[in-house]
Design a protein around this motif. Structure first.
Motif, PDB file in Angstrom:
ATOM      1  N   GLY A  35      -4.005  -2.843  -0.815  1.00 45.52           N
ATOM      2  CA  GLY A  35      -3.873  -2.684   0.484  1.00 45.52           C
ATOM      3  C   GLY A  35      -2.238  -2.683   0.639  1.00 45.52           C
ATOM      4  O   GLY A  35      -1.714  -3.655   0.137  1.00 45.52           O
TER       5      GLY A  35
ATOM      6  N   VAL B 213      -0.754  10.904   4.589  1.00 50.98           N
ATOM      7  CA  VAL B 213      -1.469   9.957   3.108  1.00 50.98           C
ATOM      8  C   VAL B 213      -2.956  10.366   3.261  1.00 50.98           C
ATOM      9  O   VAL B 213      -3.571  10.905   1.862  1.00 50.98           O
ATOM     10  CB  VAL B 213      -1.489   8.498   3.814  1.00 50.98           C
ATOM     11  CG1 VAL B 213      -2.384   7.831   2.543  1.00 50.98           C
ATOM     12  CG2 VAL B 213      -0.026   7.968   3.603  1.00 50.98           C
TER      13      VAL B 213
ATOM     14  N   SER C 114       2.135   9.663   9.822  1.00 44.09           N
ATOM     15  CA  SER C 114       2.226   8.949   8.646  1.00 44.09           C
ATOM     16  C   SER C 114       0.653   8.985   8.157  1.00 44.09           C
ATOM     17  O   SER C 114       0.358   9.335   6.733  1.00 44.09           O
ATOM     18  CB  SER C 114       2.601   7.521   8.786  1.00 44.09           C
ATOM     19  OG  SER C 114       3.909   7.440   9.132  1.00 44.09           O
TER      20      SER C 114
ATOM     21  N   SER D  76       3.302   1.091   0.808  1.00 41.12           N
ATOM     22  CA  SER D  76       2.147   1.923   1.117  1.00 41.12           C
ATOM     23  C   SER D  76       2.554   3.236   0.104  1.00 41.12           C
ATOM     24  O   SER D  76       1.735   3.989  -0.464  1.00 41.12           O
ATOM     25  CB  SER D  76       2.790   2.776   2.442  1.00 41.12           C
ATOM     26  OG  SER D  76       2.345   1.780   3.446  1.00 41.12           O
TER      27      SER D  76
ATOM     28  N   ASN E 193      -6.955   2.571  10.736  1.00 39.04           N
ATOM     29  CA  ASN E 193      -6.867   2.224   9.308  1.00 39.04           C
ATOM     30  C   ASN E 193      -7.225   3.313   8.550  1.00 39.04           C
ATOM     31  O   ASN E 193      -8.138   3.924   9.039  1.00 39.04           O
ATOM     32  CB  ASN E 193      -7.769   0.968   9.165  1.00 39.04           C
ATOM     33  CG  ASN E 193      -7.213  -0.249  10.045  1.00 39.04           C
ATOM     34  OD1 ASN E 193      -6.064  -0.733   9.999  1.00 39.04           O
ATOM     35  ND2 ASN E 193      -8.094  -1.301  10.160  1.00 39.04           N
TER      36      ASN E 193
ATOM     37  N   VAL F 290       0.851  -1.361  -0.066  1.00 35.07           N
ATOM     38  CA  VAL F 290      -0.091  -0.109   0.015  1.00 35.07           C
ATOM     39  C   VAL F 290       1.016   1.241   0.103  1.00 35.07           C
ATOM     40  O   VAL F 290       2.148   1.192   0.425  1.00 35.07           O
ATOM     41  CB  VAL F 290      -0.952  -0.171   1.301  1.00 35.07           C
ATOM     42  CG1 VAL F 290      -1.832   1.127   1.186  1.00 35.07           C
ATOM     43  CG2 VAL F 290      -1.698  -1.313   1.433  1.00 35.07           C
ATOM     44  N   THR F 291       0.209   2.403  -0.189  1.00 33.01           N
ATOM     45  CA  THR F 291       1.072   3.643  -0.387  1.00 33.01           C
ATOM     46  C   THR F 291       0.928   4.293   1.024  1.00 33.01           C
ATOM     47  O   THR F 291       0.217   4.397   1.789  1.00 33.01           O
ATOM     48  CB  THR F 291       0.484   4.705  -1.393  1.00 33.01           C
ATOM     49  OG1 THR F 291      -0.814   4.739  -1.331  1.00 33.01           O
ATOM     50  CG2 THR F 291       0.549   3.919  -2.686  1.00 33.01           C
ATOM     51  N   ALA F 292       2.235   5.081   1.205  1.00 33.82           N
ATOM     52  CA  ALA F 292       2.117   5.858   2.412  1.00 33.82           C
ATOM     53  C   ALA F 292       3.075   7.318   2.155  1.00 33.82           C
ATOM     54  O   ALA F 292       3.904   6.776   1.692  1.00 33.82           O
ATOM     55  CB  ALA F 292       2.302   5.141   3.676  1.00 33.82           C
TER      56      ALA F 292
ATOM     57  N   HIS G 104       0.548  -2.331   4.729  1.00 35.62           N
ATOM     58  CA  HIS G 104       0.389  -1.652   5.929  1.00 35.62           C
ATOM     59  C   HIS G 104       1.376  -0.648   6.042  1.00 35.62           C
ATOM     60  O   HIS G 104       2.490  -0.549   5.636  1.00 35.62           O
ATOM     61  CB  HIS G 104       0.692  -3.022   6.903  1.00 35.62           C
ATOM     62  CG  HIS G 104       2.125  -3.488   7.015  1.00 35.62           C
ATOM     63  ND1 HIS G 104       3.217  -2.945   7.693  1.00 35.62           N
ATOM     64  CD2 HIS G 104       2.766  -4.455   6.384  1.00 35.62           C
ATOM     65  CE1 HIS G 104       4.263  -3.393   7.860  1.00 35.62           C
ATOM     66  NE2 HIS G 104       4.138  -4.380   6.647  1.00 35.62           N
ATOM     67  N   LEU G 105       0.818   0.452   6.772  1.00 35.91           N
ATOM     68  CA  LEU G 105       1.681   1.467   6.983  1.00 35.91           C
ATOM     69  C   LEU G 105       2.589   1.708   8.251  1.00 35.91           C
ATOM     70  O   LEU G 105       3.471   2.569   8.257  1.00 35.91           O
ATOM     71  CB  LEU G 105       0.625   2.762   7.157  1.00 35.91           C
ATOM     72  CG  LEU G 105       0.925   4.265   7.076  1.00 35.91           C
ATOM     73  CD1 LEU G 105       1.753   4.444   5.822  1.00 35.91           C
ATOM     74  CD2 LEU G 105      -0.134   5.239   7.110  1.00 35.91           C
TER      75      LEU G 105
ATOM     76  N   TRP H 274      -4.732   1.540   3.976  1.00 40.52           N
ATOM     77  CA  TRP H 274      -3.189   1.435   4.690  1.00 40.52           C
ATOM     78  C   TRP H 274      -3.750   0.901   5.871  1.00 40.52           C
ATOM     79  O   TRP H 274      -4.256   1.696   6.874  1.00 40.52           O
ATOM     80  CB  TRP H 274      -2.622   2.973   4.555  1.00 40.52           C
ATOM     81  CG  TRP H 274      -2.370   3.187   3.274  1.00 40.52           C
ATOM     82  CD1 TRP H 274      -1.033   3.386   2.905  1.00 40.52           C
ATOM     83  CD2 TRP H 274      -3.111   4.063   2.329  1.00 40.52           C
ATOM     84  NE1 TRP H 274      -1.016   3.640   1.645  1.00 40.52           N
ATOM     85  CE2 TRP H 274      -2.257   4.181   1.159  1.00 40.52           C
ATOM     86  CE3 TRP H 274      -4.555   4.023   2.030  1.00 40.52           C
ATOM     87  CZ2 TRP H 274      -2.563   4.513  -0.119  1.00 40.52           C
ATOM     88  CZ3 TRP H 274      -4.709   4.585   0.995  1.00 40.52           C
ATOM     89  CH2 TRP H 274      -3.873   4.976  -0.118  1.00 40.52           C
ATOM     90  N   TRP H 275      -2.796  -0.203   6.426  1.00 46.99           N
ATOM     91  CA  TRP H 275      -3.236  -0.869   7.733  1.00 46.99           C
ATOM     92  C   TRP H 275      -2.684  -0.435   8.852  1.00 46.99           C
ATOM     93  O   TRP H 275      -1.480  -0.147   8.890  1.00 46.99           O
ATOM     94  CB  TRP H 275      -3.310  -2.363   7.385  1.00 46.99           C
ATOM     95  CG  TRP H 275      -4.138  -2.884   6.314  1.00 46.99           C
ATOM     96  CD1 TRP H 275      -3.609  -3.333   5.239  1.00 46.99           C
ATOM     97  CD2 TRP H 275      -5.271  -2.599   6.229  1.00 46.99           C
ATOM     98  NE1 TRP H 275      -4.603  -3.792   4.278  1.00 46.99           N
ATOM     99  CE2 TRP H 275      -5.787  -3.514   5.067  1.00 46.99           C
ATOM    100  CE3 TRP H 275      -6.658  -2.253   6.996  1.00 46.99           C
ATOM    101  CZ2 TRP H 275      -7.172  -3.484   4.297  1.00 46.99           C
ATOM    102  CZ3 TRP H 275      -7.858  -2.242   6.660  1.00 46.99           C
ATOM    103  CH2 TRP H 275      -8.022  -2.826   5.351  1.00 46.99           C
TER     104      TRP H 275
END
Length: 484
Positions: free
Chosen positions: A133, A91, A87, A152, A116, A18-20, A135-136, A177-178
């Motif tokens: 998805g 985002v 973070s 992310s 989330n 996922v993006t972050a 994880h951030l 983003w988890w």
């Protein structure tokens, strides 16, 4: 990616990315150092001509911001920390400015309760969702730029480009983003558990991206032979990369939460602490005998710990998948291929859904090929078994051929009464019915034209119903759905 933990029955592959980019990051940051790229390969053909080229420079800029946020917050972006909160803010602000419907969902059951972040592009049918998805959060020991800033940032830039291009959508695209992945996939579990059965049914596929820029990395795909993985694999195949199954990531990232809910999953990964083999180094470059990421879960997982070539190909593969599955016009034609995942049943049970014991290597009935097959009924008592798989048939192909091999063995002696029956359905339509009257030695190939289902996601389902006396076994193997 979280560490491997002993969980009984773990057999599903990891899919995460996922993006972050993070709010409150310093306005300036040191230039990003980039790990050596893999051996150069031929440029991709015009496979993804309709999909945009995702700027790896922009993805790297997001990573620089993530690194800066960690530096300003004790060197970490651990779930629940100030670095994680910053973070999420970064985002979220980018996505809101781009026009996304953005929701923060607090994971109250997480070890570190935090948000989330869910972002939905408000176009396309709301009951036909393709979800992406990553994880951030990082581990406490470091900033987590490969794990999992890389996933992310990849998703963030893809989301921004989708909004900028604003194409006609045939499916709804949702990004996530988890929180709390490093504590055991907690954020994604919380999200999936919060959905109703109807809402889960709306999600047609979930794609996970976890560590997609490992400095000594490889090209791995979760459930690489599945229908869901097909667009990801098609893009990397266009470079001749020969991607492999992500065995290291099985059950260890957020795709597992979705797979446990019966949602088809896939995703890219570049490897964590496992060692690159000589064969992998020969085809992908890098160093044999060394870890894919020697900074995995360490303080050195900074912007210097990134393979820009793998990152670029991952980001562009996500764009290709979005355009292939969810954008009107897509690639402008048929993507030929075999759509059934695990067609010979020799790779576990996924992506099949079946009654317990149906997919088996029991010697009581032989497989046509390999060791496993699907064996429905054969008990000699009242019994019902089912076998099913959902597939998406692309539009624009000239042929859609479903084929499977069927062996029917029976102890019934009648030549006139169908006591035990096997039905094949596509959705709610019955294609064929077989019975003890069709028993024969060996396997017989059965073939059907599914052209009328082009452009649809359908469920193929076999149901075997046996009466209370005398067994009939319906044995299925080598199922294919070939489009061309």
């Amino acid at each position: 990616m979280r560490r491997r933990t002993p969980i009984a029955g773990l057999a599903l592959a990891l899919f995460a990315a996922v993006t972050a980019t993070l709010a409150g990051a310093p306005a300036t940051a040191a230039p990003m150092a980039v790990a050596p790229a893999a051996a150069p390969l031929a440029a991709a053909p015009a496979l993804a001509a309709a999909a945009p080229d995702i700027s790896v420079t922009n993805v790297q800029a997001h990573l620089t911001q993530l690194n800066s946020i960690a530096t300003s917050n004790g060197g970490t972006r651990r779930a629940g920390s100030a670095g994680y909160t910053a973070s999420v803010s970064y985002v979220k602000s980018k996505l809101q400015a781009a026009g996304y419907t953005v929701t923060e969902q607090t994971c109250t059951s997480c070890t570190y309760p935090a948000s989330n972040l869910i972002a939905e592009w408000p176009q396309g049918p709301a009951d036909q969702v393709i979800m992406f998805g990553a994880h951030l959060d990082s581990v406490a020991a470091g900033p987590g730029i490969n794990d999992n800033g890389s996933g992310s940032a990849t998703l963030l830039e893809n989301a921004l480009v989708l909004a900028q291009q604003n194409p006609t959508m045939t499916q709804r695209v949702r990004f996530a983003w988890w929180n709390g992945e490093e504590q055991g996939l907690q954020g994604s579990k919380f999200y999936v558990n919060s959905l109703s059965a109807t809402q889960k049914g709306y999600i047609k596929a979930y794609y996970n991206f976890d560590m997609v820029a490992s400095p000594n990395g490889g090209y791995f795909i979760n459930r690489v032979t599945s229908t869901t993985a097909a667009p990801l694999k098609a893009y990397w195949d266009s470079f001749g990369l020969q991607p492999e199954e992500n065995t290291e990531g099985q059950g260890r990232s957020d795709d597992y939460s979705f797979a446990n809910a019966g949602i088809p999953t896939s995703g890219y990964a570049a490897g964590a602490s496992y060692t690159k083999t000589s064969a992998q180094a020969s085809k992908w470059g890098g160093t044999a005998g060394a870890a894919y990421d020697s900074c995995y879960h360490k303080s050195c997982d900074t912007t210097a710990n990134i393979n820009a070539t793998i990152l670029d190909r991952s980001a562009d593969g996500v764009a290709y998948t979005i355009w292939q599955l969810a954008v009107g016009g897509g690639t402008g034609g048929c993507t030929a291929g075999q759509l059934i995942g695990n067609s010979s049943f020799d790779s576990g049970t996924a992506p099949w859904t079946a009654t317990s014991g149906v997919i088996t290597n029991s010697q009581g009935q032989p497989a046509r090929t390999g060791s496993y097959k699907a064996w429905l009924d054969g008990y000699g008592t009242s019994h019902t078994d089912t076998l099913s798989q959902s597939v998406t048939l692309p539009a624009g192909c000239s042929s859609y051929t479903l084929s499977f091999w069927l062996h029917i063995d029976t102890a019934e002696t009648t030549t006139s009464t169908a006591y035990d029956k096997l039905t094949l359905q596509v959705g709610s339509t019955t294609l064929a019915t077989y019975s003890n009257l069709n028993a024969a030695t060996g396997y017989t190939q059965r073939t059907f034209n599914l052209a009328s289902y082009a452009g649809q996601t359908v469920t193929l389902k076999w149901t075997g119903v046996e009466d209370s006396l005398l067994q009939t076994s319906f044995v299925i193997d080598d199922v294919t759905l070939q489009v061309a």
